[in-house]
Design a protein around this motif. Structure first.
Motif, short mmCIF file in Angstrom:
data_model
loop_
_atom_site.label_atom_id
_atom_site.label_comp_id
_atom_site.label_asym_id
_atom_site.label_seq_id
_atom_site.Cartn_x
_atom_site.Cartn_y
_atom_site.Cartn_z
N HIS A 7 52.14 -91.16 -5.26
CA HIS A 7 50.55 -91.24 -5.75
C HIS A 7 49.54 -89.86 -5.32
O HIS A 7 49.17 -89.60 -4.18
CB HIS A 7 50.23 -92.17 -4.95
CG HIS A 7 48.39 -92.28 -4.81
ND1 HIS A 7 47.98 -93.77 -4.66
CD2 HIS A 7 47.21 -91.94 -5.49
CE1 HIS A 7 46.95 -94.22 -5.19
NE2 HIS A 7 46.20 -92.43 -5.70
N HIS A 9 47.09 -86.95 -8.07
CA HIS A 9 46.08 -86.40 -8.58
C HIS A 9 46.03 -85.40 -9.37
O HIS A 9 46.50 -84.47 -8.36
CB HIS A 9 44.68 -87.14 -8.69
CG HIS A 9 44.57 -88.81 -8.24
ND1 HIS A 9 44.19 -89.11 -9.02
CD2 HIS A 9 44.80 -89.51 -7.09
CE1 HIS A 9 44.61 -90.84 -8.75
NE2 HIS A 9 44.77 -90.72 -7.08
N HIS A 40 43.38 -90.73 -12.90
CA HIS A 40 42.70 -92.04 -12.53
C HIS A 40 42.97 -92.09 -14.64
O HIS A 40 42.43 -92.45 -15.00
CB HIS A 40 41.40 -91.42 -12.22
CG HIS A 40 41.21 -91.65 -10.65
ND1 HIS A 40 41.60 -92.84 -9.18
CD2 HIS A 40 41.21 -90.74 -10.01
CE1 HIS A 40 41.73 -92.39 -9.11
NE2 HIS A 40 40.83 -90.87 -8.53
N GLU A 81 46.77 -94.60 -12.25
CA GLU A 81 45.83 -95.31 -11.09
C GLU A 81 45.19 -96.44 -11.75
O GLU A 81 44.31 -95.85 -12.68
CB GLU A 81 45.32 -94.86 -10.29
CG GLU A 81 45.57 -95.41 -9.17
CD GLU A 81 43.92 -94.73 -7.87
OE1 GLU A 81 43.86 -93.23 -8.36
OE2 GLU A 81 43.64 -95.07 -6.85
N ASP A 228 48.46 -89.62 -1.69
CA ASP A 228 47.11 -89.97 -3.13
C ASP A 228 46.45 -88.37 -3.09
O ASP A 228 45.28 -88.16 -2.98
CB ASP A 228 45.98 -91.02 -2.25
CG ASP A 228 44.88 -91.64 -3.58
OD1 ASP A 228 44.85 -90.69 -4.59
OD2 ASP A 228 44.41 -91.75 -2.66
ZN LIG Z 1 43.98 -91.85 -6.14
#
Ligand SMILES: [Zn+2]
Ligand SMILES: [Zn+2]
Length: 267
Positions: A7, A9, A40, A81, A228
């Motif tokens: 996870h 970005h 995202h 995500e 994340d």
């Molecule tokens: Zn995330």
């Protein structure tokens, strides 16, 4: 050692400025074997705007190039995500059929059509009331769409109330959380251990160990790990704590996904 951070970005997300290459280098430096980019895709998030959503074709072209470039040093998966909302069930059903993602996280960032992080949803309510509204809407989100592999950061809402985690506990929301966990298990979806709770200064990762234990108790086994991260130094954040969390909650394996199929690692 935990080998997969699935996870993270990149600058395909509106809230990250890191290039995929910087994230890949960061992951290699941390000694990971597998990473998954999960940028995202929050359709109809009223606070993010349509320009905050990546173009899937451009995303795949770039990520495929990066995967190729680093293939001798780290295994890279291309994921997403999704930001779930009750009116998007049909839309996401088509979306995940259309693109060859390795891994799909279904997360809830909005409730009552409002971005939770913007905190408007808390106005005129106690944290507990708001958390309950959000947990209930999560159940509605999963009822209409469960074509994801794992459900993201279950109790991340505890970051945003005025009193943060003070008005949150598994016990307080046992009805709502049990309904959600049972539904996820019934639909064949897993959950994730998302280390960003600790990064945000909460005393727990998402979800709280009480929720992880309950998921196991209800028969849930499928779990992934992610920091994340939105910057290279966030990759594998607090991963040295993961083994103990998993062991204390009864998890022997964690997963990573390629072409939507899980591979398991021993904890
Ligand atoms: Zn995330
Ligand atoms: Zn998220």
């Amino acid at each position: 050692m935990i080998k997969a951070d699935v996870h993270m970005h990149t600058n395909f997300s509106h809230d990250s400025e890191s290039t995929p290459e910087q994230m890949a280098e960061g992951a290699i430096a941390k000694g990971l074997e597998v990473i998954c980019f999960t940028d995202h895709y929050d359709k109809d998030n009223m606070d993010w705007g349509p320009e905050d959503i990546f173009e899937p074709e451009v995303y795949f072209e770039k990520m495929t190039e990066v995967r190729e470039k680093y293939k001798d040093r780290i295994r890279i998966r291309i994921g997403v995500e999704l930001g779930l909302q009750p009116h998007l069930g049909g839309y996401y059903e088509e979306f995940v059929k259309k693109y060859p993602f390795d891994f799909v996280i279904g997360s809830v960032h909005s409730a009552e059509r409002s971005d939770i992080a913007q905190k408007r949803i808390f106005a005129g309510r106690t944290d507990e009331e708001t958390y309950r509204i959000i947990f209930r809407e999560m159940v509605e989100d999963v009822k209409v769409f469960h074509g994801f592999d794992i459900f993201g950061h279950i109790d991340y809402v505890a970051r945003y109330g005025r009193n943060h985690e003070k008005e949150y506990s598994y016990q307080k929301f046992a009805d709502e959380i049990d309904t959600l966990l049972r539904l996820l298990i019934e639909k064949g979806c897993g959950i994730e251990l998302n280390m960003s709770g600790l990064k945000y200064g909460l005393p727990f990762a998402h979800p709280h160990t009480d929720v992880l234990k309950r998921y196991r108790e209800l028969g849930g086994e499928l779990i992934t790990v992610g920091a994340d991260g939105h910057r290279p130094d966030h990759i594998a954040y607090d991963f040295h704590k993961v083994k103990e969390i998993f062991e204390s909650c009864g998890f022997k394996y964690y997963a990573e996904f390629k072409e939507r199929r899980p591979t398991f690692f021993k904890v």
